[in-house]
Design a protein around this motif. Structure first.
Motif, PDB file in Angstrom:
ATOM      1  N   PHE A   1     -11.586  -6.463  -3.269  1.00  0.00           N
ATOM      2  CA  PHE A   1     -11.182  -7.814  -3.678  1.00  0.00           C
ATOM      3  C   PHE A   1      -9.925  -8.243  -2.929  1.00  0.00           C
ATOM      4  O   PHE A   1      -9.847  -9.359  -2.411  1.00  0.00           O
ATOM      5  N   HIS A   2      -8.931  -7.360  -2.866  1.00  0.00           N
ATOM      6  CA  HIS A   2      -7.680  -7.717  -2.207  1.00  0.00           C
ATOM      7  C   HIS A   2      -7.877  -7.936  -0.713  1.00  0.00           C
ATOM      8  O   HIS A   2      -7.254  -8.834  -0.125  1.00  0.00           O
TER       9      HIS A   2
ATOM     10  N   GLN B   1       0.831  -1.203   0.000  1.00  0.00           N
ATOM     11  CA  GLN B   1       0.000   0.000   0.000  1.00  0.00           C
ATOM     12  C   GLN B   1       0.867   1.254   0.000  1.00  0.00           C
ATOM     13  O   GLN B   1       0.580   2.226  -0.717  1.00  0.00           O
ATOM     14  N   TYR B   2       1.931   1.227   0.811  1.00  0.00           N
ATOM     15  CA  TYR B   2       2.857   2.367   0.840  1.00  0.00           C
ATOM     16  C   TYR B   2       3.507   2.576  -0.526  1.00  0.00           C
ATOM     17  O   TYR B   2       3.626   3.718  -1.014  1.00  0.00           O
TER      18      TYR B   2
ATOM     19  N   MET C   1      -1.303  -7.944 -16.699  1.00  0.00           N
ATOM     20  CA  MET C   1      -0.666  -7.193 -15.632  1.00  0.00           C
ATOM     21  C   MET C   1      -0.960  -7.840 -14.283  1.00  0.00           C
ATOM     22  O   MET C   1      -2.125  -8.026 -13.922  1.00  0.00           O
ATOM     23  N   PRO C   2       0.072  -8.196 -13.523  1.00  0.00           N
ATOM     24  CA  PRO C   2      -0.159  -8.802 -12.213  1.00  0.00           C
ATOM     25  C   PRO C   2      -0.632  -7.777 -11.190  1.00  0.00           C
ATOM     26  O   PRO C   2      -0.538  -6.559 -11.412  1.00  0.00           O
TER      27      PRO C   2
ATOM     28  N   PRO D   1      -4.804  -2.244  -8.481  1.00  0.00           N
ATOM     29  CA  PRO D   1      -5.474  -1.436  -9.512  1.00  0.00           C
ATOM     30  C   PRO D   1      -6.791  -0.863  -9.009  1.00  0.00           C
ATOM     31  O   PRO D   1      -7.416  -1.407  -8.097  1.00  0.00           O
ATOM     32  N   ASN D   2      -7.204   0.236  -9.590  1.00  0.00           N
ATOM     33  CA  ASN D   2      -8.467   0.875  -9.191  1.00  0.00           C
ATOM     34  C   ASN D   2      -9.610  -0.126  -9.193  1.00  0.00           C
ATOM     35  O   ASN D   2      -9.771  -0.910 -10.135  1.00  0.00           O
TER      36      ASN D   2
END
Length: 257
Positions: free
Chosen positions: A109-110, A90-91, A198-199, A103-104
């Motif tokens: 989800f995460h 996050q940082y 994209m991961p 991603p936006n």
């Protein structure tokens, strides 16, 4: 290099970078093309080193005292010290936004993924954790065995399912089924968890655990070869797609107390 990553050492070079949670951060830094140096800390020295650094504890011991874990990063560019792989990711997104780890539209989800995935792979721990002890330097191995015995209520030799035993066969299948739940939630054509090319941080979470297993057991081990065949080779394709973000060749230095 403005970023310092704190990690644990191993007794042999082929077993360096064995920690699954630190691997999540290694992937994240490599994905964002952020150079870093690695500082290695033995388990018995971790608390003093992190207190001196000003890192936040991530857990609480049974006696209520703070518990420190890795990964931790220190970013000299901002003087930030960040603990825990999720908080670090996050940082990194806040400070170095492109490319994003979250991603936006994927934060919920995460959050759910980070709650559910560890439960799904719980059977993996009885294979991985006892095996980690054997790759550590003597001081850390003794500390690791003692503290894990307190945690699990049994020696690591008792935790590990013996080869050829019925228990091992049952628990190995449970391990496979845990990853099978993730396999079922993905389309057959998908290589990465959210599809596309994209991961995201969820990919690095899964890859971190798998990369740790490969490091500890060895790429030529029967266990790793079995995993690479699970679910029609999905995890082989998955790891190959993320291979370019594996960066365990950074020259480490040992922390000085």
């Amino acid at each position: 290099m403005s970023i310092t990553l704190y990690d644990f050492p191993a007794k042999r070079t082929e077993h360096s970078a064995w920690n699954p949670n630190v691997w999540k951060t290694r992937y994240s830094l490599a994905y964002k093309s952020l150079p870093y140096r690695t500082v290695l800390v033995e388990f018995p020295d971790l608390e003093r080193t992190m207190e001196r650094l000003g890192a936040a504890p991530t857990e609480t011991k049974p006696d209520g005292s703070p518990k420190y874990t890795l990964p931790v990063i220190h970013d000299a560019a901002t003087n930030a010290v960040v603990s825990d792989s999720v908080s670090i990711a996050q940082y990194l997104d806040e400070t170095y936004p492109s490319p994003p780890l979250f991603p936006n539209g994927t934060h919920a989800f995460h959050a759910s993924f980070n709650d559910i995935f560890p439960v799904r792979i719980e059977p993996m721990l009885q294979f991985l954790i006892p095996s980690i002890a054997s790759v550590l330097n003597p001081r850390s191995e003794e500390y690791f065995r003692h503290t894990r015995k307190e945690m699990f209520g049994k020696d690591l030799t008792e935790l590990y399912p013996a080869k050829g035993s019925e228990r091992r066969e049952i628990e190995w299948r449970r391990f496979e089924e845990g990853f099978g739940m993730l396999d079922k939630s993905m389309r057959k054509c998908d290589i990465l968890i959210m599809g596309g090319n994209m991961p995201c941080f969820a990919d690095f979470t899964v890859a971190g655990w798998l990369r740790s297993f490969r490091t500890v057991f060895g790429e030529a081990s029967e266990e790793w070869e079995d995993i690479m065949q699970w679910h029609d080779g999905r995890w082989y394709r998955f790891m190959k797609a993320l291979e370019k973000y594996e960066n365990d060749a950074v020259q480490p230095i040992h922390a000085r107390l």
